[in-house]
Scaffold this motif. Sequence first.
Motif, PDB file in Angstrom:
ATOM      1  N   ARG A  85       0.836  -1.208   0.000  1.00  0.00           N
ATOM      2  CA  ARG A  85       0.000   0.000   0.000  1.00  0.00           C
ATOM      3  C   ARG A  85       0.871   1.259   0.000  1.00  0.00           C
ATOM      4  NH1 ARG A  85      -5.356   1.166   1.417  1.00  0.00           N
ATOM      5  NH2 ARG A  85      -5.675  -1.069   1.766  1.00  0.00           N
ATOM      6  N   ALA A  86       1.942   1.246   0.783  1.00  0.00           N
ATOM      7  CA  ALA A  86       2.829   2.413   0.834  1.00  0.00           C
ATOM      8  C   ALA A  86       3.451   2.680  -0.532  1.00  0.00           C
ATOM      9  CB  ALA A  86       3.918   2.188   1.883  1.00  0.00           C
ATOM     10  N   LEU A  87       3.833   1.612  -1.235  1.00  0.00           N
ATOM     11  CA  LEU A  87       4.422   1.769  -2.569  1.00  0.00           C
ATOM     12  C   LEU A  87       3.396   2.325  -3.565  1.00  0.00           C
ATOM     13  CD1 LEU A  87       6.444  -1.554  -2.618  1.00  0.00           C
ATOM     14  CD2 LEU A  87       7.440   0.709  -3.009  1.00  0.00           C
ATOM     15  N   ILE A  88       2.199   1.756  -3.539  1.00  0.00           N
ATOM     16  CA  ILE A  88       1.166   2.182  -4.484  1.00  0.00           C
ATOM     17  C   ILE A  88       0.752   3.626  -4.229  1.00  0.00           C
ATOM     18  CG2 ILE A  88      -1.222   1.798  -5.220  1.00  0.00           C
ATOM     19  CD1 ILE A  88       0.832  -0.239  -6.306  1.00  0.00           C
ATOM     20  N   LEU A  89       0.616   4.015  -2.961  1.00  0.00           N
ATOM     21  CA  LEU A  89       0.197   5.382  -2.650  1.00  0.00           C
ATOM     22  C   LEU A  89       1.289   6.398  -2.967  1.00  0.00           C
ATOM     23  CD1 LEU A  89      -1.819   4.917   0.672  1.00  0.00           C
ATOM     24  CD2 LEU A  89      -2.690   5.373  -1.629  1.00  0.00           C
ATOM     25  N   THR A  90       2.546   5.978  -2.930  1.00  0.00           N
ATOM     26  CA  THR A  90       3.618   6.881  -3.359  1.00  0.00           C
ATOM     27  C   THR A  90       3.504   7.165  -4.846  1.00  0.00           C
ATOM     28  OG1 THR A  90       5.087   6.010  -1.647  1.00  0.00           O
ATOM     29  CG2 THR A  90       6.115   7.213  -3.453  1.00  0.00           C
ATOM     30  N   LEU A  91       3.156   6.128  -5.605  1.00  0.00           N
ATOM     31  CA  LEU A  91       3.009   6.283  -7.049  1.00  0.00           C
ATOM     32  C   LEU A  91       1.669   6.924  -7.414  1.00  0.00           C
ATOM     33  CD1 LEU A  91       4.323   5.612  -9.837  1.00  0.00           C
ATOM     34  CD2 LEU A  91       3.015   3.466  -9.774  1.00  0.00           C
ATOM     35  N   ARG A  92       0.626   6.571  -6.677  1.00  0.00           N
ATOM     36  CA  ARG A  92      -0.720   7.065  -6.951  1.00  0.00           C
ATOM     37  C   ARG A  92      -1.300   7.721  -5.689  1.00  0.00           C
ATOM     38  NH1 ARG A  92       0.392   6.616 -11.555  1.00  0.00           N
ATOM     39  NH2 ARG A  92      -0.508   5.260 -13.160  1.00  0.00           N
ATOM     40  N   PRO A  93      -0.819   8.901  -5.316  1.00  0.00           N
ATOM     41  CA  PRO A  93      -1.307   9.542  -4.091  1.00  0.00           C
ATOM     42  C   PRO A  93      -2.806   9.810  -4.117  1.00  0.00           C
ATOM     43  CG  PRO A  93       0.047  11.062  -5.397  1.00  0.00           C
ATOM     44  CD  PRO A  93       0.229   9.711  -5.976  1.00  0.00           C
ATOM     45  N   TRP A 126      -5.024   7.848  -4.833  1.00  0.00           N
ATOM     46  CA  TRP A 126      -5.724   6.674  -4.330  1.00  0.00           C
ATOM     47  C   TRP A 126      -5.910   6.714  -2.813  1.00  0.00           C
ATOM     48  CZ3 TRP A 126      -4.455   1.350  -7.015  1.00  0.00           C
ATOM     49  CH2 TRP A 126      -4.749   1.453  -8.386  1.00  0.00           C
ATOM     50  N   SER A 127      -5.429   7.753  -2.155  1.00  0.00           N
ATOM     51  CA  SER A 127      -5.618   7.896  -0.700  1.00  0.00           C
ATOM     52  C   SER A 127      -6.893   8.666  -0.376  1.00  0.00           C
ATOM     53  CB  SER A 127      -4.418   8.615  -0.079  1.00  0.00           C
ATOM     54  OG  SER A 127      -4.293   9.923  -0.618  1.00  0.00           O
ATOM     55  N   ALA A 138      -2.876  -4.538  -7.940  1.00  0.00           N
ATOM     56  CA  ALA A 138      -3.475  -3.505  -7.096  1.00  0.00           C
ATOM     57  C   ALA A 138      -4.562  -2.793  -7.881  1.00  0.00           C
ATOM     58  CB  ALA A 138      -2.407  -2.497  -6.651  1.00  0.00           C
ATOM     59  N   VAL A 139      -5.767  -2.703  -7.289  1.00  0.00           N
ATOM     60  CA  VAL A 139      -6.868  -1.988  -7.929  1.00  0.00           C
ATOM     61  C   VAL A 139      -7.475  -1.012  -6.941  1.00  0.00           C
ATOM     62  CG1 VAL A 139      -7.407  -3.927  -9.463  1.00  0.00           C
ATOM     63  CG2 VAL A 139      -8.613  -3.714  -7.278  1.00  0.00           C
ATOM     64  N   ASN A 140      -8.129   0.001  -7.487  1.00  0.00           N
ATOM     65  CA  ASN A 140      -8.883   0.951  -6.680  1.00  0.00           C
ATOM     66  C   ASN A 140     -10.352   0.762  -7.028  1.00  0.00           C
ATOM     67  OD1 ASN A 140      -9.821   3.021  -5.122  1.00  0.00           O
ATOM     68  ND2 ASN A 140      -8.664   4.641  -6.144  1.00  0.00           N
ATOM     69  N   ARG A 141     -11.067   0.023  -6.173  1.00  0.00           N
ATOM     70  CA  ARG A 141     -12.432  -0.396  -6.476  1.00  0.00           C
ATOM     71  C   ARG A 141     -13.439   0.653  -5.973  1.00  0.00           C
ATOM     72  NH1 ARG A 141     -13.149  -5.268  -8.398  1.00  0.00           N
ATOM     73  NH2 ARG A 141     -11.251  -6.132  -7.476  1.00  0.00           N
ATOM     74  N   LYS A 142     -13.371   1.824  -6.571  1.00  0.00           N
ATOM     75  CA  LYS A 142     -14.296   2.889  -6.196  1.00  0.00           C
ATOM     76  C   LYS A 142     -15.727   2.518  -6.606  1.00  0.00           C
ATOM     77  CE  LYS A 142     -11.296   6.972  -6.484  1.00  0.00           C
ATOM     78  NZ  LYS A 142     -11.132   8.298  -7.159  1.00  0.00           N
ATOM     79  N   ASP A 143     -16.687   3.011  -5.841  1.00  0.00           N
ATOM     80  CA  ASP A 143     -18.085   2.772  -6.175  1.00  0.00           C
ATOM     81  C   ASP A 143     -18.406   3.390  -7.535  1.00  0.00           C
ATOM     82  OD1 ASP A 143     -18.495   1.482  -3.785  1.00  0.00           O
ATOM     83  OD2 ASP A 143     -19.239   3.266  -2.742  1.00  0.00           O
ATOM     84  N   GLY A 144     -19.229   2.673  -8.305  1.00  0.00           N
ATOM     85  CA  GLY A 144     -19.678   3.204  -9.578  1.00  0.00           C
ATOM     86  C   GLY A 144     -18.797   2.870 -10.758  1.00  0.00           C
TER      87      GLY A 144
END
Length: 421
Positions: free
Chosen positions: A34-42, A44-45, A67-73
């Motif tokens: 998660r720390a790696l992904i959020l550094t690349l894709r802030p 996503w926080s 890693a996916v960001n499963r946002k609603d909709g």
Amino acid sequence: MPPHHCNGDAKGQLGQLRHIPLAYDTANSESSARALILTLRPEWSSADSKIEFTSFKDGITNTLLKAVNRKDGLSKEDIDKEALLLRAYGHGTDILIDRHRETQNHELLMKYGLAPELLARFDNGMIYRYIQGTVTQPADLRTPSIYLAVARRLAQWHATIPCIYETPAQSNGVNGHANGHDATTTGYTVPGKPSPNVWTVMQKWILALPTKTDAQRARQATLQQELAKLVEELSQRPGLGDNGLVFAHCDLLSGNVIIEPQSSSNGVTEGVAPQKTVSFIDYEYATPSPAAFDLANHFAEWGGFDCDFTVLPTRAQRLEFIREYVDTYFNLLPGKSGSVDKETETQRLLAEVDTFRGVPGFYWGIWALIQATISHIDFDYAEYAEIRLGEYWGWREATKDSDDSTKKELSVRETRWAQPE
């Protein structure tokens, strides 16, 4: 001095890739990922983000997480379009793999539209875009529509991607780093062949074998003698590409073959199934190699990690694969398609793959002997090493002179390989 090239054109320098000064930790998998992904894709926080990780278990070298960001909709397609793959290197694998060259390979393939976008490196891995599609299983590789798609894609690699070699100074260990070894082990060369290549890679692996016991030292000496025989017998054979070498994947197992989604608007004839297409992932073992080795190595993977020799391709299946490969390969070479007797080239490559069929077992047998001493992955590398080296010894036995009184009965693998249909 610029790199030498095989096919294609590699003009221009490859880009500088972003480095994230963090590491993936298997003991704290989700938090470190998660720390790696959020550094690349802030972004996503954000409060509406729902980050999820899926672990892929197909490989036995690295850790691979989606890693996916499963946002609603969002639809599944929308989610997958933004999905990322995080690949953390297996413990100690710098002994086996030149990570700088792996990045070069990935960036080069990106330039030719044959790899997903590489987004960043971190201390023990890399992050790249997810390729939509289905990861094959060993049984899929034996399905004609898929193995013909593999043949076409592999031919595209071999015909269009240039080989990048070390300069003479790098080959002699000056300012170079080859597969994690120091300058004393980087100077191995094969007469008339630029470095690196599949032969120099095997040499570096042999030098990295454990030598703590008499048995280990004896085995290393035996494998060194066998490599010398292989180089003498096979390294100077003519083949496709400049210097008889092509940009080879060298690890085309099922987990590295992705079946791409079928397009509904590809203009195919009604009632005729659309032609399947595949992509390849994971380029850490890619190196200049005889095309016959890359094909023989792929055929060995039809049996999966279980090494089921009874399902390896028959001669008829190999011929069908190689015909498709040769047709694609020469169609992609400027001015060659109409001037080449493709059936003659097909028969020549078929025979060459037969000649190389024992080399993949030698290659992966050495690899597994090293993995048995360094890997933290739950896999019996020691047993795998014996099985793969057994393929090599079975090939040596099968290729003895027919009047050799010590010649034994063919192994299961050699029997299957000789099967016509």
